[in-house]
Design an enzyme around this catalytic site. Structure first.
Site, PDB file in Angstrom:
ATOM      1  N   ALA A 139       2.411   1.526   7.724  1.00 41.48           N
ATOM      2  CA  ALA A 139       1.584   1.586   8.931  1.00 41.48           C
ATOM      3  C   ALA A 139       2.393   1.391  10.197  1.00 41.48           C
ATOM      4  O   ALA A 139       1.911   1.722  11.293  1.00 41.48           O
ATOM      5  CB  ALA A 139       0.480   0.545   8.860  1.00 41.48           C
ATOM      6  N   GLY A 142      -1.363  -5.315   1.159  1.00 41.05           N
ATOM      7  CA  GLY A 142      -2.693  -5.489   1.736  1.00 41.05           C
ATOM      8  C   GLY A 142      -3.803  -4.940   0.876  1.00 41.05           C
ATOM      9  O   GLY A 142      -4.925  -5.448   0.895  1.00 41.05           O
ATOM     10  N   THR A 201       0.826  -1.208   0.000  1.00 39.62           N
ATOM     11  CA  THR A 201       0.000   0.000   0.000  1.00 39.62           C
ATOM     12  C   THR A 201       0.857   1.253   0.000  1.00 39.62           C
ATOM     13  O   THR A 201       0.683   2.153  -0.828  1.00 39.62           O
ATOM     14  CB  THR A 201      -0.939  -0.011   1.210  1.00 39.62           C
ATOM     15  OG1 THR A 201      -1.792  -1.163   1.130  1.00 39.62           O
ATOM     16  CG2 THR A 201      -1.802   1.238   1.233  1.00 39.62           C
ATOM     17  N   HIS A 260      -4.600  -5.615  10.407  1.00 36.61           N
ATOM     18  CA  HIS A 260      -4.331  -4.184  10.569  1.00 36.61           C
ATOM     19  C   HIS A 260      -3.197  -3.911  11.549  1.00 36.61           C
ATOM     20  O   HIS A 260      -3.320  -3.029  12.399  1.00 36.61           O
ATOM     21  CB  HIS A 260      -5.591  -3.463  11.068  1.00 36.61           C
ATOM     22  CG  HIS A 260      -6.784  -3.630  10.220  1.00 36.61           C
ATOM     23  ND1 HIS A 260      -8.070  -3.406  10.692  1.00 36.61           N
ATOM     24  CD2 HIS A 260      -6.927  -3.989   8.919  1.00 36.61           C
ATOM     25  CE1 HIS A 260      -8.940  -3.634   9.718  1.00 36.61           C
ATOM     26  NE2 HIS A 260      -8.263  -3.995   8.640  1.00 36.61           N
TER      27      HIS A 260
END
Length: 575
Positions: A534, A97, A22, A500
Protein backbone atom coordinates in the site's frame (compact mmCIF):
# COMPACT_ATOMS: atom_id res chain seq x y z
CA UNK A 1 11.97 -22.23 8.32
CA UNK A 2 8.19 -22.51 8.27
CA UNK A 3 8.36 -24.79 5.28
CA UNK A 4 11.27 -26.90 4.20
CA UNK A 5 13.87 -25.06 2.10
CA UNK A 6 13.39 -26.61 -1.32
CA UNK A 7 16.36 -24.97 -2.99
CA UNK A 8 20.10 -25.14 -2.46
CA UNK A 9 20.69 -22.48 0.26
CA UNK A 10 23.95 -21.50 -1.44
CA UNK A 11 22.13 -20.47 -4.62
CA UNK A 12 20.46 -17.06 -4.14
CA UNK A 13 16.74 -16.91 -4.96
CA UNK A 14 15.53 -14.96 -7.96
CA UNK A 15 13.20 -13.00 -5.68
CA UNK A 16 13.42 -12.28 -1.97
CA UNK A 17 10.06 -10.93 -0.76
CA UNK A 18 10.31 -8.91 2.46
CA UNK A 19 7.05 -9.22 4.37
CA UNK A 20 4.39 -11.91 4.30
CA UNK A 21 1.46 -9.54 4.64
CA UNK A 22 -1.41 -8.80 2.30
CA UNK A 23 0.83 -7.96 -0.66
CA UNK A 24 3.81 -10.17 0.17
CA UNK A 25 1.74 -13.35 0.27
CA UNK A 26 0.33 -12.56 -3.18
CA UNK A 27 3.81 -11.89 -4.56
CA UNK A 28 5.27 -15.12 -3.18
CA UNK A 29 2.40 -17.17 -4.57
CA UNK A 30 2.30 -15.58 -8.02
CA UNK A 31 6.06 -15.40 -8.59
CA UNK A 32 6.54 -19.04 -7.63
CA UNK A 33 3.55 -20.59 -9.41
CA UNK A 34 5.24 -21.14 -12.80
CA UNK A 35 8.15 -22.99 -11.20
CA UNK A 36 10.66 -20.94 -13.19
CA UNK A 37 11.66 -18.53 -10.41
CA UNK A 38 13.13 -19.33 -7.00
CA UNK A 39 11.33 -17.30 -4.32
CA UNK A 40 12.19 -16.71 -0.67
CA UNK A 41 9.51 -15.07 1.50
CA UNK A 42 10.52 -13.68 4.89
CA UNK A 43 8.11 -12.47 7.57
CA UNK A 44 9.00 -10.81 10.88
CA UNK A 45 6.10 -12.46 12.71
CA UNK A 46 4.91 -16.02 13.12
CA UNK A 47 3.74 -18.24 10.30
CA UNK A 48 0.14 -19.48 10.10
CA UNK A 49 0.14 -22.54 7.81
CA UNK A 50 -3.29 -23.74 6.65
CA UNK A 51 -3.34 -26.64 9.12
CA UNK A 52 -2.08 -24.44 11.99
CA UNK A 53 -4.07 -21.24 11.63
CA UNK A 54 -4.85 -19.89 15.12
CA UNK A 55 -8.55 -19.85 15.94
CA UNK A 56 -8.58 -16.11 16.60
CA UNK A 57 -7.25 -15.43 13.08
CA UNK A 58 -9.71 -17.85 11.49
CA UNK A 59 -12.63 -16.29 13.41
CA UNK A 60 -15.14 -14.32 11.31
CA UNK A 61 -15.27 -11.82 14.18
CA UNK A 62 -11.86 -10.04 14.27
CA UNK A 63 -10.72 -11.59 17.54
CA UNK A 64 -7.13 -11.54 16.29
CA UNK A 65 -7.01 -7.75 16.54
CA UNK A 66 -7.07 -8.25 20.32
CA UNK A 67 -3.96 -10.47 20.38
CA UNK A 68 -0.78 -8.44 21.01
CA UNK A 69 1.35 -11.32 19.73
CA UNK A 70 0.32 -10.39 16.18
CA UNK A 71 1.49 -6.75 16.34
CA UNK A 72 4.65 -4.67 16.48
CA UNK A 73 5.12 -3.78 20.13
CA UNK A 74 5.37 -0.13 21.13
CA UNK A 75 4.64 1.43 17.73
CA UNK A 76 3.09 4.91 18.05
CA UNK A 77 1.83 7.64 15.76
CA UNK A 78 0.97 11.31 16.02
CA UNK A 79 -2.52 11.94 14.66
CA UNK A 80 -2.64 15.72 14.25
CA UNK A 81 0.04 18.38 14.20
CA UNK A 82 1.31 19.04 17.71
CA UNK A 83 -0.56 16.06 19.17
CA UNK A 84 0.86 13.47 21.53
CA UNK A 85 1.86 10.09 20.07
CA UNK A 86 -0.69 7.31 20.56
CA UNK A 87 -0.38 3.56 20.07
CA UNK A 88 -0.79 2.66 16.40
CA UNK A 89 -1.20 -1.09 15.86
CA UNK A 90 0.45 -2.62 12.80
CA UNK A 91 0.36 -6.34 12.07
CA UNK A 92 3.43 -8.55 12.54
CA UNK A 93 2.16 -11.97 11.48
CA UNK A 94 1.85 -13.98 8.27
CA UNK A 95 -0.97 -12.41 6.28
CA UNK A 96 -0.22 -9.01 7.82
CA UNK A 97 -3.22 -6.73 8.03
CA UNK A 98 -5.44 -9.30 6.32
CA UNK A 99 -5.00 -11.56 9.37
CA UNK A 100 -6.09 -8.96 11.94
CA UNK A 101 -8.32 -6.42 10.14
CA UNK A 102 -12.08 -5.98 10.39
CA UNK A 103 -12.61 -7.78 7.06
CA UNK A 104 -14.32 -4.96 5.12
CA UNK A 105 -13.95 -5.93 1.42
CA UNK A 106 -14.50 -2.65 -0.43
CA UNK A 107 -13.09 -1.86 -3.88
CA UNK A 108 -13.22 1.92 -3.69
CA UNK A 109 -14.73 4.17 -6.35
CA UNK A 110 -13.75 5.10 -9.93
CA UNK A 111 -12.33 8.49 -8.96
CA UNK A 112 -9.70 6.75 -6.80
CA UNK A 113 -7.96 5.36 -9.85
CA UNK A 114 -8.49 8.53 -11.87
CA UNK A 115 -6.54 10.29 -9.11
CA UNK A 116 -3.81 7.62 -9.26
CA UNK A 117 -3.47 8.27 -12.97
CA UNK A 118 -3.52 12.05 -12.45
CA UNK A 119 -0.74 11.65 -9.87
CA UNK A 120 1.44 10.08 -12.54
CA UNK A 121 0.89 6.38 -11.87
CA UNK A 122 0.69 4.98 -15.42
CA UNK A 123 -2.00 2.68 -16.75
CA UNK A 124 -4.53 2.94 -13.94
CA UNK A 125 -8.27 3.19 -14.53
CA UNK A 126 -11.45 1.84 -12.98
CA UNK A 127 -11.72 -0.77 -15.73
CA UNK A 128 -8.20 -2.04 -15.00
CA UNK A 129 -8.91 -2.16 -11.27
CA UNK A 130 -12.18 -4.07 -11.82
CA UNK A 131 -10.39 -6.61 -14.04
CA UNK A 132 -8.00 -7.34 -11.19
CA UNK A 133 -10.69 -7.29 -8.50
CA UNK A 134 -12.62 -9.95 -10.39
CA UNK A 135 -9.45 -12.03 -10.40
CA UNK A 136 -9.43 -11.84 -6.60
CA UNK A 137 -13.04 -11.97 -5.43
CA UNK A 138 -14.99 -15.17 -4.96
CA UNK A 139 -18.28 -13.45 -4.33
CA UNK A 140 -21.54 -15.45 -4.49
CA UNK A 141 -23.35 -12.24 -5.47
CA UNK A 142 -21.69 -12.64 -8.89
CA UNK A 143 -22.96 -16.18 -9.38
CA UNK A 144 -21.01 -18.78 -11.33
CA UNK A 145 -18.64 -16.15 -12.73
CA UNK A 146 -16.90 -15.64 -9.37
CA UNK A 147 -13.82 -17.87 -9.27
CA UNK A 148 -11.36 -15.63 -7.41
CA UNK A 149 -8.89 -16.49 -4.70
CA UNK A 150 -10.61 -14.64 -1.86
CA UNK A 151 -14.11 -15.45 -0.54
CA UNK A 152 -16.36 -12.41 0.04
CA UNK A 153 -19.68 -12.62 1.84
CA UNK A 154 -22.47 -10.29 3.02
CA UNK A 155 -24.81 -10.71 5.95
CA UNK A 156 -28.42 -11.35 4.94
CA UNK A 157 -30.73 -8.47 5.84
CA UNK A 158 -32.95 -10.74 7.94
CA UNK A 159 -29.93 -11.32 10.23
CA UNK A 160 -29.23 -7.64 10.84
CA UNK A 161 -29.77 -6.19 14.31
CA UNK A 162 -32.74 -3.83 14.47
CA UNK A 163 -30.71 -0.63 14.50
CA UNK A 164 -29.12 -1.47 11.13
CA UNK A 165 -32.51 -2.13 9.53
CA UNK A 166 -33.74 1.17 10.94
CA UNK A 167 -30.63 2.97 9.65
CA UNK A 168 -31.34 1.62 6.18
CA UNK A 169 -34.88 2.99 6.22
CA UNK A 170 -33.71 6.35 7.55
CA UNK A 171 -31.12 6.56 4.78
CA UNK A 172 -33.70 5.71 2.13
CA UNK A 173 -36.00 8.38 3.51
CA UNK A 174 -33.20 10.89 3.00
CA UNK A 175 -32.90 9.99 -0.67
CA UNK A 176 -29.94 7.64 -0.49
CA UNK A 177 -30.50 4.47 -2.56
CA UNK A 178 -30.11 0.90 -1.38
CA UNK A 179 -27.25 -0.83 -3.24
CA UNK A 180 -27.07 -4.63 -3.22
CA UNK A 181 -23.46 -4.81 -4.41
CA UNK A 182 -21.52 -1.62 -3.68
CA UNK A 183 -18.42 -3.03 -5.37
CA UNK A 184 -20.11 -3.53 -8.72
CA UNK A 185 -22.19 -0.34 -8.42
CA UNK A 186 -19.92 2.13 -6.58
CA UNK A 187 -21.42 5.42 -5.47
CA UNK A 188 -23.59 6.88 -2.74
CA UNK A 189 -26.05 4.63 -0.96
CA UNK A 190 -26.74 2.19 1.87
CA UNK A 191 -25.39 -1.32 1.37
CA UNK A 192 -24.71 -4.65 3.06
CA UNK A 193 -21.00 -4.67 3.87
CA UNK A 194 -18.97 -7.11 1.75
CA UNK A 195 -16.64 -8.93 4.11
CA UNK A 196 -13.54 -11.09 3.62
CA UNK A 197 -14.75 -14.45 4.87
CA UNK A 198 -16.73 -17.40 3.59
CA UNK A 199 -19.18 -17.48 6.49
CA UNK A 200 -16.97 -19.73 8.59
CA UNK A 201 -13.33 -18.65 8.13
CA UNK A 202 -11.56 -15.31 7.59
CA UNK A 203 -10.17 -14.77 4.09
CA UNK A 204 -6.59 -13.75 4.88
CA UNK A 205 -3.90 -13.56 2.22
CA UNK A 206 -2.01 -16.19 4.22
CA UNK A 207 -4.92 -18.60 3.88
CA UNK A 208 -6.02 -17.71 0.36
CA UNK A 209 -2.63 -17.31 -1.31
CA UNK A 210 -0.19 -19.34 0.81
CA UNK A 211 -2.27 -22.50 0.61
CA UNK A 212 -0.93 -26.00 1.10
CA UNK A 213 -0.64 -26.33 -2.67
CA UNK A 214 1.35 -23.11 -2.97
CA UNK A 215 3.59 -24.06 -0.06
CA UNK A 216 4.41 -27.30 -1.86
CA UNK A 217 6.04 -25.37 -4.72
CA UNK A 218 9.61 -26.72 -4.78
CA UNK A 219 10.89 -23.26 -5.71
CA UNK A 220 9.29 -21.45 -2.71
CA UNK A 221 10.84 -21.13 0.74
CA UNK A 222 9.13 -19.36 3.63
CA UNK A 223 11.06 -18.08 6.63
CA UNK A 224 8.96 -16.70 9.50
CA UNK A 225 10.25 -14.85 12.59
CA UNK A 226 12.82 -13.28 10.27
CA UNK A 227 13.10 -9.50 10.44
CA UNK A 228 14.66 -7.41 7.67
CA UNK A 229 17.11 -4.90 9.10
CA UNK A 230 18.68 -3.32 6.00
CA UNK A 231 19.00 -3.87 2.29
CA UNK A 232 22.36 -5.10 1.05
CA UNK A 233 23.62 -2.93 -1.80
CA UNK A 234 26.51 -3.06 -4.20
CA UNK A 235 26.61 0.55 -5.30
CA UNK A 236 23.07 1.21 -6.53
CA UNK A 237 22.26 -2.43 -7.07
CA UNK A 238 20.47 -4.41 -4.39
CA UNK A 239 22.00 -7.83 -3.72
CA UNK A 240 20.03 -9.02 -0.70
CA UNK A 241 18.81 -8.20 2.80
CA UNK A 242 20.43 -8.24 6.21
CA UNK A 243 18.07 -10.05 8.58
CA UNK A 244 17.77 -10.98 12.24
CA UNK A 245 16.41 -14.37 13.20
CA UNK A 246 16.54 -15.80 16.71
CA UNK A 247 18.97 -13.11 17.78
CA UNK A 248 21.39 -13.88 14.93
CA UNK A 249 22.09 -11.29 12.26
CA UNK A 250 22.95 -12.67 8.83
CA UNK A 251 22.87 -11.70 5.13
CA UNK A 252 20.38 -13.20 2.70
CA UNK A 253 21.41 -12.73 -0.91
CA UNK A 254 19.04 -12.54 -3.86
CA UNK A 255 18.98 -11.49 -7.49
CA UNK A 256 16.05 -9.14 -6.82
CA UNK A 257 14.33 -7.89 -3.67
CA UNK A 258 10.64 -7.03 -3.39
CA UNK A 259 9.83 -4.95 -0.30
CA UNK A 260 6.29 -5.64 0.90
CA UNK A 261 6.58 -4.54 4.52
CA UNK A 262 3.70 -2.05 4.47
CA UNK A 263 3.43 1.72 4.37
CA UNK A 264 5.24 2.15 7.70
CA UNK A 265 8.02 -0.42 7.53
CA UNK A 266 8.77 -0.36 3.79
CA UNK A 267 9.94 3.28 3.81
CA UNK A 268 11.76 2.70 7.10
CA UNK A 269 13.70 -0.19 5.54
CA UNK A 270 14.63 1.94 2.52
CA UNK A 271 15.69 4.85 4.73
CA UNK A 272 17.89 2.66 6.94
CA UNK A 273 19.52 1.39 3.75
CA UNK A 274 20.43 4.86 2.48
CA UNK A 275 17.54 5.32 0.06
CA UNK A 276 15.68 8.53 0.82
CA UNK A 277 16.24 12.27 1.41
CA UNK A 278 20.03 12.56 1.48
CA UNK A 279 20.25 15.49 3.93
CA UNK A 280 18.05 13.74 6.50
CA UNK A 281 19.97 10.50 6.13
CA UNK A 282 23.28 12.29 6.65
CA UNK A 283 21.94 13.86 9.83
CA UNK A 284 21.19 10.35 11.14
CA UNK A 285 24.58 8.99 10.20
CA UNK A 286 23.21 6.92 7.32
CA UNK A 287 25.30 7.06 4.14
CA UNK A 288 23.00 8.08 1.28
CA UNK A 289 22.98 5.67 -1.65
CA UNK A 290 20.10 7.19 -3.62
CA UNK A 291 18.68 10.65 -2.91
CA UNK A 292 14.91 10.09 -3.12
CA UNK A 293 13.02 12.77 -1.24
CA UNK A 294 9.67 10.97 -1.58
CA UNK A 295 10.59 8.01 0.63
CA UNK A 296 8.45 8.27 3.76
CA UNK A 297 6.48 11.26 2.48
CA UNK A 298 2.87 11.36 1.21
CA UNK A 299 1.55 9.36 4.20
CA UNK A 300 -2.25 9.19 4.16
CA UNK A 301 -4.89 7.46 6.24
CA UNK A 302 -8.63 7.53 6.93
CA UNK A 303 -9.86 9.44 9.99
CA UNK A 304 -12.75 7.89 11.90
CA UNK A 305 -14.75 8.10 15.12
CA UNK A 306 -17.21 5.78 16.82
CA UNK A 307 -20.63 6.09 18.40
CA UNK A 308 -21.26 3.18 20.79
CA UNK A 309 -24.84 1.94 21.11
CA UNK A 310 -26.38 0.00 23.99
CA UNK A 311 -29.08 -2.32 22.67
CA UNK A 312 -32.33 -3.71 24.08
CA UNK A 313 -32.37 -7.48 24.50
CA UNK A 314 -34.64 -8.26 21.58
CA UNK A 315 -32.93 -5.91 19.12
CA UNK A 316 -29.44 -7.39 18.98
CA UNK A 317 -27.42 -9.47 16.57
CA UNK A 318 -28.10 -13.15 17.15
CA UNK A 319 -25.61 -14.46 19.70
CA UNK A 320 -24.38 -17.31 17.47
CA UNK A 321 -23.36 -14.99 14.62
CA UNK A 322 -19.60 -14.30 14.69
CA UNK A 323 -19.91 -11.14 12.63
CA UNK A 324 -18.51 -7.63 12.80
CA UNK A 325 -19.32 -5.29 9.90
CA UNK A 326 -22.99 -5.47 8.97
CA UNK A 327 -23.67 -2.57 6.61
CA UNK A 328 -22.29 0.69 5.31
CA UNK A 329 -23.37 3.98 3.84
CA UNK A 330 -21.47 6.06 1.32
CA UNK A 331 -22.31 9.74 0.92
CA UNK A 332 -20.84 12.75 -0.87
CA UNK A 333 -19.85 15.94 0.91
CA UNK A 334 -20.34 17.89 -2.35
CA UNK A 335 -17.74 20.40 -1.20
CA UNK A 336 -15.76 22.13 -3.97
CA UNK A 337 -12.82 20.10 -5.22
CA UNK A 338 -13.76 16.98 -3.26
CA UNK A 339 -14.51 13.66 -4.96
CA UNK A 340 -17.91 12.00 -4.81
CA UNK A 341 -18.62 9.34 -2.16
CA UNK A 342 -15.94 10.75 0.14
CA UNK A 343 -17.80 9.96 3.41
CA UNK A 344 -18.45 6.54 4.93
CA UNK A 345 -20.60 5.30 7.77
CA UNK A 346 -20.33 1.68 8.92
CA UNK A 347 -22.47 -0.33 11.32
CA UNK A 348 -20.88 -2.98 13.54
CA UNK A 349 -23.19 -5.52 15.15
CA UNK A 350 -20.82 -7.03 17.75
CA UNK A 351 -18.12 -5.47 19.93
CA UNK A 352 -16.53 -8.55 21.50
CA UNK A 353 -16.03 -12.25 20.81
CA UNK A 354 -17.38 -12.89 24.33
CA UNK A 355 -21.02 -13.37 25.25
CA UNK A 356 -21.68 -9.68 25.97
CA UNK A 357 -20.45 -8.73 22.49
CA UNK A 358 -23.93 -8.42 20.99
CA UNK A 359 -25.29 -6.37 23.90
CA UNK A 360 -23.67 -3.30 22.32
CA UNK A 361 -22.91 -2.13 18.80
CA UNK A 362 -21.09 0.70 17.07
CA UNK A 363 -21.72 3.14 14.26
CA UNK A 364 -18.54 4.57 12.77
CA UNK A 365 -18.18 7.69 10.66
CA UNK A 366 -15.12 8.36 8.53
CA UNK A 367 -13.56 10.60 5.92
CA UNK A 368 -12.61 8.26 3.08
CA UNK A 369 -11.00 10.71 0.63
CA UNK A 370 -8.67 12.89 2.72
CA UNK A 371 -6.22 15.40 1.28
CA UNK A 372 -3.96 15.75 4.33
CA UNK A 373 -0.55 14.10 4.18
CA UNK A 374 2.05 13.20 6.78
CA UNK A 375 5.31 11.32 6.92
CA UNK A 376 7.28 8.33 8.17
CA UNK A 377 10.83 9.25 9.21
CA UNK A 378 13.61 7.59 11.15
CA UNK A 379 14.14 8.49 14.80
CA UNK A 380 17.49 6.69 14.65
CA UNK A 381 19.36 4.53 12.17
CA UNK A 382 19.09 1.62 14.64
CA UNK A 383 16.57 -0.96 13.30
CA UNK A 384 15.51 -1.62 16.87
CA UNK A 385 14.04 1.88 17.18
CA UNK A 386 10.60 2.39 15.67
CA UNK A 387 10.18 5.05 12.97
CA UNK A 388 8.34 8.28 13.68
CA UNK A 389 4.81 8.28 12.24
CA UNK A 390 3.17 11.68 11.81
CA UNK A 391 -0.20 11.54 10.06
CA UNK A 392 -0.93 15.28 10.26
CA UNK A 393 -4.62 14.59 9.82
CA UNK A 394 -6.71 17.72 9.29
CA UNK A 395 -3.71 19.69 7.94
CA UNK A 396 -5.52 20.24 4.66
CA UNK A 397 -8.36 22.73 5.24
CA UNK A 398 -10.75 20.60 3.18
CA UNK A 399 -10.62 17.68 5.62
CA UNK A 400 -11.95 18.91 8.99
CA UNK A 401 -15.30 20.11 7.59
CA UNK A 402 -15.87 16.72 5.98
CA UNK A 403 -14.94 14.83 9.16
CA UNK A 404 -17.64 16.85 10.89
CA UNK A 405 -20.10 16.24 8.03
CA UNK A 406 -19.65 12.46 8.31
CA UNK A 407 -20.17 12.56 12.07
CA UNK A 408 -23.22 14.84 11.74
CA UNK A 409 -24.73 12.44 9.22
CA UNK A 410 -24.29 9.62 11.75
CA UNK A 411 -25.80 11.85 14.43
CA UNK A 412 -28.80 12.69 12.24
CA UNK A 413 -29.49 9.05 11.44
CA UNK A 414 -29.14 8.01 15.08
CA UNK A 415 -31.60 10.75 16.04
CA UNK A 416 -34.21 9.52 13.55
CA UNK A 417 -37.17 8.39 15.70
CA UNK A 418 -37.29 4.87 14.27
CA UNK A 419 -33.53 4.41 14.68
CA UNK A 420 -33.56 5.85 18.21
CA UNK A 421 -36.26 3.32 19.13
CA UNK A 422 -33.87 0.47 18.28
CA UNK A 423 -31.23 1.27 20.93
CA UNK A 424 -31.03 2.58 24.48
CA UNK A 425 -28.21 5.15 24.26
CA UNK A 426 -25.61 6.31 21.77
CA UNK A 427 -22.30 7.64 23.11
CA UNK A 428 -19.52 9.39 21.20
CA UNK A 429 -16.41 7.44 22.13
CA UNK A 430 -13.04 9.01 22.93
CA UNK A 431 -10.39 8.84 20.18
CA UNK A 432 -9.01 5.46 19.28
CA UNK A 433 -11.49 3.60 21.46
CA UNK A 434 -12.40 0.48 19.53
CA UNK A 435 -12.47 -3.26 20.17
CA UNK A 436 -9.54 -3.37 22.57
CA UNK A 437 -11.44 -1.14 25.01
CA UNK A 438 -14.23 -3.70 25.17
CA UNK A 439 -11.89 -6.65 25.63
CA UNK A 440 -9.01 -7.85 27.79
CA UNK A 441 -7.11 -11.14 27.80
CA UNK A 442 -6.91 -13.69 30.61
CA UNK A 443 -8.62 -13.45 34.01
CA UNK A 444 -9.00 -9.69 33.71
CA UNK A 445 -10.89 -10.26 30.47
CA UNK A 446 -13.27 -12.73 32.09
CA UNK A 447 -13.99 -10.29 34.91
CA UNK A 448 -14.48 -7.44 32.43
CA UNK A 449 -16.81 -9.55 30.31
CA UNK A 450 -18.94 -10.50 33.30
CA UNK A 451 -19.09 -6.87 34.42
CA UNK A 452 -19.91 -5.64 30.93
CA UNK A 453 -22.81 -8.05 30.66
CA UNK A 454 -24.23 -6.81 33.96
CA UNK A 455 -23.74 -3.15 33.07
CA UNK A 456 -25.17 -3.37 29.54
CA UNK A 457 -28.29 -5.08 30.85
CA UNK A 458 -28.75 -2.92 33.93
CA UNK A 459 -31.61 -0.40 34.39
CA UNK A 460 -31.17 2.81 32.39
CA UNK A 461 -29.71 5.26 34.95
CA UNK A 462 -27.23 2.70 36.28
CA UNK A 463 -26.30 1.61 32.75
CA UNK A 464 -25.65 5.17 31.61
CA UNK A 465 -23.58 5.99 34.70
CA UNK A 466 -21.48 2.82 34.38
CA UNK A 467 -20.94 3.14 30.63
CA UNK A 468 -19.79 6.76 30.97
CA UNK A 469 -17.38 5.78 33.71
CA UNK A 470 -15.99 2.74 31.93
CA UNK A 471 -15.54 4.38 28.53
CA UNK A 472 -14.82 7.95 29.48
CA UNK A 473 -17.67 8.90 27.18
CA UNK A 474 -19.79 12.00 27.55
CA UNK A 475 -23.54 12.25 28.00
CA UNK A 476 -25.58 10.18 25.56
CA UNK A 477 -25.92 11.64 22.11
CA UNK A 478 -29.45 10.30 21.83
CA UNK A 479 -31.62 8.68 24.50
CA UNK A 480 -35.12 8.69 25.92
CA UNK A 481 -34.24 11.88 27.83
CA UNK A 482 -33.52 13.73 24.60
CA UNK A 483 -30.48 14.73 22.60
CA UNK A 484 -27.12 15.89 23.91
CA UNK A 485 -25.43 18.52 21.76
CA UNK A 486 -21.90 17.68 20.62
CA UNK A 487 -19.74 20.51 19.35
CA UNK A 488 -17.65 20.41 16.18
CA UNK A 489 -14.51 20.62 18.30
CA UNK A 490 -15.59 17.59 20.32
CA UNK A 491 -16.10 15.67 17.10
CA UNK A 492 -12.70 16.68 15.73
CA UNK A 493 -10.78 15.67 18.85
CA UNK A 494 -12.49 12.27 18.79
CA UNK A 495 -10.86 11.16 15.53
CA UNK A 496 -8.31 8.39 15.22
CA UNK A 497 -6.39 6.94 12.26
CA UNK A 498 -7.58 3.65 10.81
CA UNK A 499 -5.13 0.84 10.11
CA UNK A 500 -4.95 2.05 6.50
CA UNK A 501 -1.61 3.86 6.02
CA UNK A 502 -0.62 4.31 2.37
CA UNK A 503 1.50 6.39 0.06
CA UNK A 504 5.00 6.50 1.59
CA UNK A 505 6.77 5.02 -1.47
CA UNK A 506 4.46 6.56 -4.03
CA UNK A 507 4.22 5.42 -7.63
CA UNK A 508 4.37 8.14 -10.23
CA UNK A 509 6.07 9.85 -13.13
CA UNK A 510 9.88 9.62 -12.98
CA UNK A 511 10.07 13.37 -13.63
CA UNK A 512 8.33 14.04 -10.31
CA UNK A 513 11.00 14.31 -7.58
CA UNK A 514 8.57 12.80 -5.03
CA UNK A 515 8.13 9.59 -7.04
CA UNK A 516 9.67 6.49 -5.45
CA UNK A 517 8.59 3.68 -7.79
CA UNK A 518 7.69 3.60 -11.47
CA UNK A 519 4.79 1.82 -13.16
CA UNK A 520 6.73 -1.45 -12.98
CA UNK A 521 7.16 -1.08 -9.18
CA UNK A 522 10.92 -0.48 -9.54
CA UNK A 523 12.57 1.88 -7.07
CA UNK A 524 13.99 4.88 -8.91
CA UNK A 525 17.75 4.68 -9.39
CA UNK A 526 18.25 1.33 -7.65
CA UNK A 527 18.61 -1.84 -9.69
CA UNK A 528 16.71 -5.03 -8.87
CA UNK A 529 14.68 -3.38 -6.08
CA UNK A 530 10.88 -3.24 -6.07
CA UNK A 531 8.26 -2.06 -3.60
CA UNK A 532 4.84 -3.73 -3.72
CA UNK A 533 2.33 -2.84 -1.01
CA UNK A 534 0.00 0.00 0.00
CA UNK A 535 2.97 2.35 0.30
CA UNK A 536 3.08 2.75 -3.51
CA UNK A 537 -0.50 4.05 -3.73
CA UNK A 538 -0.15 7.72 -4.73
CA UNK A 539 -3.59 8.54 -3.27
CA UNK A 540 -5.51 6.64 -0.61
CA UNK A 541 -8.52 4.78 -2.04
CA UNK A 542 -12.03 5.43 -0.73
CA UNK A 543 -12.06 1.96 0.78
CA UNK A 544 -10.53 -0.14 3.49
CA UNK A 545 -7.15 -0.94 2.01
CA UNK A 546 -6.98 -4.75 2.13
CA UNK A 547 -8.84 -5.47 -1.11
CA UNK A 548 -7.10 -2.63 -3.01
CA UNK A 549 -3.73 -3.92 -1.77
CA UNK A 550 -4.52 -7.44 -3.01
CA UNK A 551 -5.52 -5.91 -6.33
CA UNK A 552 -2.34 -3.87 -6.56
CA UNK A 553 -0.18 -6.92 -5.72
CA UNK A 554 -1.85 -8.94 -8.46
CA UNK A 555 -1.08 -6.10 -10.86
CA UNK A 556 2.54 -5.95 -9.71
CA UNK A 557 3.02 -9.70 -10.13
CA UNK A 558 1.71 -9.46 -13.69
CA UNK A 559 3.98 -6.53 -14.51
CA UNK A 560 7.11 -8.05 -12.98
CA UNK A 561 6.59 -11.44 -14.61
CA UNK A 562 5.79 -9.83 -17.96
CA UNK A 563 9.07 -7.89 -17.84
CA UNK A 564 10.95 -11.18 -17.40
CA UNK A 565 9.49 -12.75 -20.52
CA UNK A 566 12.02 -13.04 -23.33
CA UNK A 567 11.59 -10.61 -26.18
CA UNK A 568 9.93 -12.18 -29.24
CA UNK A 569 12.33 -13.36 -31.92
CA UNK A 570 12.31 -11.24 -35.07
CA UNK A 571 13.04 -12.67 -38.51
CA UNK A 572 15.97 -10.94 -40.23
CA UNK A 573 13.84 -10.36 -43.30
CA UNK A 574 11.46 -8.21 -41.25
CA UNK A 575 14.12 -6.01 -39.69
Amino acid sequence: MANRPHEDPHVPPDFLVVGGGTAGAVMAARLSESGRHRVLLIEAGIDTPPDQTPSDIADTFPSSTLNPAYFWSGLEATVVKGGRPRPFPQARVMGGGSSIMGMFALRGVPSDFERWSAAGAPGWSWDEAVRLYRKIERDPARGAAAHGTTPVKRMAADEWPAFVTALREAALARGLPYVDDINEAPGDGFFPMPSSHDGNVRSSSAGCYLSAAVRSHPNLTISANTRALRLLLDGRRVVGVEVERGGVVAPLHARSVIVSAGAIHSPALLLRSGIGPAAELNDLGVRPVMDLRGVGRNLQNHAYQFFALTLPRRKRLAQHLRRFAVAGLRASSNLPGCPASDLLLFALGRVSPRAFGTDAAMLGSALYAPFSRGSVTLAQADPGVHPLIDFRMLDDPRDAPRVVMAARLAEQLLSDPAVAASYNEAFLLPPGMALNQFNRPGLAGLVLAAGARLVLNAPGPLRRFAVRGAMGAGMPLAASRGNQAITDDELLVSIAPMGHPVGTCAMGDARNPDTVVDGEYRVSGVEHLYVVDASVMPVIPSANTNLPTLMLAEHAAERILHALEPAPQTLLGNV
